[in-house]
Design an enzyme around this catalytic site. Structure first.
Site, PDB file in Angstrom:
ATOM      1  N   LYS A 111       0.833  -1.205   0.000  1.00  0.00           N
ATOM      2  CA  LYS A 111       0.000   0.000   0.000  1.00  0.00           C
ATOM      3  C   LYS A 111       0.862   1.247   0.000  1.00  0.00           C
ATOM      4  O   LYS A 111       1.859   1.332   0.725  1.00  0.00           O
ATOM      5  CB  LYS A 111      -0.919  -0.014   1.224  1.00  0.00           C
ATOM      6  CG  LYS A 111      -1.872   1.168   1.303  1.00  0.00           C
ATOM      7  CD  LYS A 111      -2.795   1.060   2.502  1.00  0.00           C
ATOM      8  CE  LYS A 111      -3.682   2.286   2.630  1.00  0.00           C
ATOM      9  NZ  LYS A 111      -4.631   2.192   3.768  1.00  0.00           N
ATOM     10  N   SER A 187      -9.218   3.342   2.482  1.00  0.00           N
ATOM     11  CA  SER A 187      -8.140   3.930   1.719  1.00  0.00           C
ATOM     12  C   SER A 187      -7.281   2.869   1.029  1.00  0.00           C
ATOM     13  O   SER A 187      -6.436   3.195   0.204  1.00  0.00           O
ATOM     14  CB  SER A 187      -7.252   4.782   2.638  1.00  0.00           C
ATOM     15  OG  SER A 187      -6.674   3.994   3.662  1.00  0.00           O
ATOM     16  N   SER A 211     -10.319   0.887   6.737  1.00  0.00           N
ATOM     17  CA  SER A 211      -9.658   0.911   5.434  1.00  0.00           C
ATOM     18  C   SER A 211      -9.120  -0.427   4.954  1.00  0.00           C
ATOM     19  O   SER A 211      -8.604  -0.515   3.835  1.00  0.00           O
ATOM     20  CB  SER A 211      -8.512   1.934   5.441  1.00  0.00           C
ATOM     21  OG  SER A 211      -9.023   3.238   5.484  1.00  0.00           O
TER      22      SER A 211
END
Length: 500
Positions: A111, A187, A211
């Site tokens: 990520k 996210s 998230s």
């Protein structure tokens, strides 16, 4: 509504991939891992035994990214040379007779809010796009690399983690493989799109208020927010945030946690070693007789009726199959979603001001994060104190709840995936939801530090995934994983989005 109400028939029942049994065969307890080609566990087994080389697996993944990623915009940085070097080191270990690790040759994405040696970290922002490459891995990534996993690069994230879609000025719009017009959520949207689209078997993710779990729900994946401290954080990370991963099966998540978990002196929150093996416990841990509560709305949140019915049906099946004791407890929790937003905005604004980005470069921030800062930033000390007091109230409520039950079941999100570019829904089922959107069910576990896992519950009438959220007592990640595995065994789900 009575939790015993039968589940609505949905497209999950009517249209399935061939590996998923039809409704009439569900009583036969099909095992979804019987067809596990392409999972992290199957790839690692093949590489460790010499049946396939890590280099070949890596080259195949890189080729798939070249072909498929333009549709999804999941990967934003790809380090082909670094990936091949890592794969060749795994192959060299195999040739030398050394065990290359439990994730040998498994390609994965990191990520874009976490450090990966050799790749820049942009946090989804123009402020950091083109920054120098990181010189070290985060503790989390370092453990995965040491276990033989092969990082391919960075996957998209919402800007500074502050959006329910993954749509940034820095990298553009990331799309959901189940429907390219919809979002994979945020996210960790790039992580979810990459895994659901079959680019890699797993990606790292992080969860400061949902998230990991909301992208899992929107993309039909397994997403565990571990107990706080189970997986060590990078220095300076939020105390509400946890590192984790998005996968297609519970076994992959369990193996990931066996590798990633454990203390690290750089993270004062990190927990002692667990002492067990999650990958074994998902098959053997006794959970019969644990007390469960079901809530469609946690007492405050509007929800799409079809989402509620699908999640409720999955909860019903899990209670029955796992031998849980269903209680009459109906949780009503303090809604701290807006409080959580204010506290997050306060911390981010301080960071941007210290870096000289705010307000001088305000217009370079993506639309919704900018609106988020405008609306919630610069809270007064009195406001922040009131928010802390409400958080303390929620902690007391959750402690009282888990004195009565062992497991809380609810929908992961209040809707299915919405438009890829936003806006987030202002109303749900005709009720105003502008301050909670679709994600109001998840933040309580971050504030109270409970392990919480989202697993696929079914598909709605549009063919979009719905998630069931399983939240348990603090530090009992093993129970969350075991319950997820029981649901997987009895209601197996498609591993990837249709067509991928």
């Amino acid at each position: 509504m009575d939790w015993r109400k039968p589940r609505l028939a949905s497209s999950h029942d009517r249209t399935r991939q061939t590996r998923v049994p039809n409704r009439s065969s569900m009583s036969q307890k099909p095992d979804p891992t019987a067809d596990d080609a392409g999972t992290a566990t199957s790839i690692a087994a093949a590489v460790r035994s010499g049946l396939v080389s890590a280099r070949a697996v890596t080259d195949a993944a890189l080729d798939r990214i070249r072909r498929v990623n333009p549709r999804l915009n999941a990967f934003v940085v790809v380090d082909e040379e670094g990936a091949r070097r890592a794969a060749e080191a795994v192959d060299a270990a195999v040739r030398a007779g050394r065990d290359p690790g439990a994730l040998a040759g498994v390609p994965f994405g990191v990520k874009d809010g976490e450090s990966l040696k050799g790749s820049p970290t942009s946090y989804g922002s123009l402020f950091y796009k083109g920054a120098p490459p990181a010189t070290v891995d985060s503790p989390h990534v370092a453990r995965l690399r040491a276990a033989g996993a092969v990082p391919l690069g960075k996957v998209a994230a919402s800007e500074f983690g502050c959006d329910g879609v993954t749509d940034t000025r820095a990298w553009g719009t990331t799309r959901n493989p189940w429907n390219l017009a919809r979002t994979p959520s945020g996210s960790s949207g790039g992580s979810a799109a990459a895994v659901s689209g079959g680019l890699v078997p797993f990606c790292t993710a992080s969860d400061g208020g949902g998230s990991i779990r909301c992208p899992a729900a929107f993309c039909g994946l397994v997403g565990l927010k571990p107990s706080h401290g189970r997986v060590p954080r990078e220095s300076g990370a939020s105390t509400e945030a946890c590192y984790g991963a998005l996968t297609t099966t519970v076994a992959e998540t369990a193996r990931y946690l066996d590798i990633a978990a454990g203390p690290d002196d750089r993270d004062r929150m990190s927990l002692p070693a667990f002492g067990g093996k999650y990958e074994e416990l998902i098959e053997t841990l006794s959970v019969a007789g644990l007390r469960a509560a079901w809530s469609p709305d946690l007492g405050f949140h509007p929800i799409d009726p079809e989402v509620k019915d699908i999640a409720q049906g999955a909860a019903h099946d899990l209670v029955s199959r796992a031998g849980l004791e269903m209680t009459d407890v109906r949780p009503v929790l303090t809604n701290v979603y807006v409080d959580w937003l204010v506290l997050a905005a306060d911390g981010l604004l301080a960071r941007l001001e210290a870096g000289g980005f705010w307000p001088s470069r305000r217009d370079d921030i993506s639309t919704r994060p900018r609106e988020f800062l405008d609306r919630y930033g610069h809270a007064t000390p009195q406001t922040l104190q009131a928010l802390r007091e409400r958080s303390a109230q929620l902690e007391r409520e959750v402690a009282a709840l888990f004195a009565q039950v062992d497991v809380l079941l609810c929908p992961t999100a209040a809707t299915v995936a919405y438009d890829a570019c936003g806006p987030l829904p202002d109303t749900i089922a005709g009720r105003y939801a502008g301050h909670t959107n679709a994600e109001g069910f998840t933040p309580f576990a971050n504030i109270c530090w409970n392990p919480s896992i989202s697993v696929p519950a079914g598909l709605n009438s549009e063919g979009l995934p719905v998630g069931l959220l399983i939240t348990v007592r603090r530090h009992r990640d093993d129970i969350a994983l075991r319950l997820a595995r029981i649901l997987e065994q009895n209601r197996p789900w498609p591993r990837l989005a249709p067509g991928y």
